[in-house]
Design a protein around this motif. Structure first.
Motif, PDB file in Angstrom:
ATOM      1  N   ARG A 113      28.046  10.595  16.619  1.00 51.58           N
ATOM      2  CA  ARG A 113      28.043  11.839  16.706  1.00 51.58           C
ATOM      3  C   ARG A 113      29.338  12.952  16.274  1.00 51.58           C
ATOM      4  N   ARG A 114      29.379  12.383  15.095  1.00 49.06           N
ATOM      5  CA  ARG A 114      30.644  13.932  14.506  1.00 49.06           C
ATOM      6  C   ARG A 114      29.880  15.114  14.498  1.00 49.06           C
ATOM      7  N   GLU A 115      29.399  15.427  13.943  1.00 47.66           N
ATOM      8  CA  GLU A 115      29.042  17.005  14.130  1.00 47.66           C
ATOM      9  C   GLU A 115      28.999  17.397  15.561  1.00 47.66           C
ATOM     10  N   LYS A 116      28.396  16.487  16.483  1.00 50.61           N
ATOM     11  CA  LYS A 116      29.170  18.049  17.852  1.00 50.61           C
ATOM     12  C   LYS A 116      30.272  17.067  18.567  1.00 50.61           C
ATOM     13  N   VAL A 117      30.761  16.300  17.617  1.00 51.91           N
ATOM     14  CA  VAL A 117      32.664  15.986  18.148  1.00 51.91           C
ATOM     15  C   VAL A 117      33.512  17.574  16.784  1.00 51.91           C
ATOM     16  N   ASN A 118      32.990  17.351  15.655  1.00 52.17           N
ATOM     17  CA  ASN A 118      33.083  18.939  14.958  1.00 52.17           C
ATOM     18  C   ASN A 118      32.773  20.055  15.524  1.00 52.17           C
ATOM     19  N   GLN A 119      31.809  20.771  16.199  1.00 56.59           N
ATOM     20  CA  GLN A 119      31.124  21.490  16.716  1.00 56.59           C
ATOM     21  C   GLN A 119      32.392  21.008  18.309  1.00 56.59           C
ATOM     22  N   ILE A 120      32.376  20.955  18.563  1.00 60.45           N
ATOM     23  CA  ILE A 120      33.516  21.155  19.741  1.00 60.45           C
ATOM     24  C   ILE A 120      34.916  21.203  19.704  1.00 60.45           C
ATOM     25  N   LEU A 121      35.353  21.082  18.359  1.00 61.89           N
ATOM     26  CA  LEU A 121      36.985  21.205  17.669  1.00 61.89           C
ATOM     27  C   LEU A 121      36.895  22.390  16.907  1.00 61.89           C
ATOM     28  N   ASN A 122      36.187  22.666  17.116  1.00 65.34           N
ATOM     29  CA  ASN A 122      35.506  23.906  15.932  1.00 65.34           C
ATOM     30  C   ASN A 122      36.515  23.741  14.517  1.00 65.34           C
ATOM     31  N   ALA A 123      35.712  22.356  14.141  1.00 71.02           N
ATOM     32  CA  ALA A 123      36.470  21.858  12.619  1.00 71.02           C
ATOM     33  C   ALA A 123      35.114  21.987  11.178  1.00 71.02           C
ATOM     34  N   PRO A 124      35.694  23.061  10.645  1.00 67.69           N
ATOM     35  CA  PRO A 124      34.403  23.193   9.236  1.00 67.69           C
ATOM     36  C   PRO A 124      34.019  21.689   9.060  1.00 67.69           C
ATOM     37  N   ASP A 125      32.503  21.801   8.308  1.00 66.30           N
ATOM     38  CA  ASP A 125      31.764  20.573   7.613  1.00 66.30           C
ATOM     39  C   ASP A 125      32.707  20.094   6.591  1.00 66.30           C
ATOM     40  N   SER A 126      34.165  20.280   5.914  1.00 71.10           N
ATOM     41  CA  SER A 126      34.540  20.138   4.784  1.00 71.10           C
ATOM     42  C   SER A 126      35.231  19.117   5.355  1.00 71.10           C
ATOM     43  N   LEU A 127      35.203  19.255   6.593  1.00 68.89           N
ATOM     44  CA  LEU A 127      35.948  17.502   7.599  1.00 68.89           C
ATOM     45  C   LEU A 127      35.211  16.390   8.604  1.00 68.89           C
ATOM     46  N   LYS A 128      35.392  15.623   7.693  1.00 68.39           N
ATOM     47  CA  LYS A 128      34.706  14.422   8.323  1.00 68.39           C
ATOM     48  C   LYS A 128      35.622  13.348   9.341  1.00 68.39           C
ATOM     49  N   LEU A 129      35.279  13.402  10.386  1.00 64.93           N
ATOM     50  CA  LEU A 129      35.673  12.622  11.075  1.00 64.93           C
ATOM     51  C   LEU A 129      35.216  11.539  10.998  1.00 64.93           C
TER      52      LEU A 129
END
Lengths: 168, 168
Positions: B119-135
């Motif tokens: 669920r990396r996209e959801k984590v990025n959303q929670i942490l306000n991380a841009p798509d350029s950062l891959k969890l």
């Protein structure tokens, strides 16, 4: 922490060979790395023989570094033990780092060689490794005859607090 | 070597929060990991806020472990700094391992969480991380309230001398 902070890539080694007890310590460090589902997807080939080292040196533009080393550890990903390509690849990185830290902790120098992966099939052939083993790195190890320096980005450039965009 | 050998994944943490000085030590260890061409392809987001931790916990089947932690470090691969997918992924593994070792060295417990990548996209959303950062992982950290055990294969199962097929 001192070991982590003071470790540097060493690319020039003295003539003294690496004692077997130190090789054991390095391999044991690699063995204890974490991996997803504890699948331990690594295999190591330890190379001490001078002729083999010379052959491996011929597989990279950094052959002089390899030739200078008394010990190589070829690190492979065992395709038969994989469960997730990305996680297994990270586990191999953790395993290599453990071995680099262990080498440094016993006063050896080491460097993680990656360019040699361009000729991984040839390295497999030299080491008689089956296709199921994918070469991930060669670690060149020996007694250091140079002091190396390096730098890293500041934490404020790479770390954020609570959310992206709030520099740590 | 003691730190490498005695580190275990810790999945249950006490209530005490992690001191800022210890967080600094952990991040600094990550920062000093090696990477190909020293490209340092990592970014970290440090999460201490309880509500954010709760949200992140909702992204993994191991939510109870996340909830139990007082500190999360989300580790990302910065796609804008990549030069080689495999080598960058190994570098992230080395970086995570440095942080796990550092945590253990200051008497903290930690676990490397991977299932959450589903669920990396959801984590990025929670942490306000841009798509350029891959969890790539979330490290859950706190004071350990359990002793964990683990095992590894024997060296003879994973290491070879000079050539494949000659057990070390």
């Amino acid at each position: 922490m001192d070991t982590i902070r003071s470790r540097r890539s060493i690319r020039k080694f003295g003539d003294a060979s690496v004692e077997d007890e130190k090789i054991d310590i390095i391999l044991d460090a690699g063995r204890w790395a974490p991996s997803g589902m504890n699948n331990q997807p690594w295999q190591f080939i330890v190379v001490k023989d001078g002729e083999t080292i010379e052959e491996v040196a011929g597989c990279t533009t950094y052959g002089d570094i390899v030739r200078s080393a008394n010990l190589l550890i070829a690190v492979f990903l065992d395709r038969d033990r994989m469960y997730d390509g990305t996680k297994d690849t990270m586990a191999i990185g953790a395993c290599i780092q453990n071995m680099l830290l262990a080498a440094h902790s016993v006063e050896l120098g080491a460097v993680w060689l990656g360019e040699i992966l361009n000729r991984r099939e040839k390295v497999n052939q030299i080491l008689n490794a089956p296709d199921s083993l994918k070469l991930m790195a060669v670690i060149a190890i020996g007694y250091p005859v140079e002091r190396a320096t390096s730098t890293r980005k500041a934490l404020s450039e790479i770390a954020h607090l609570e959310q992206y965009g709030h520099p740590y």
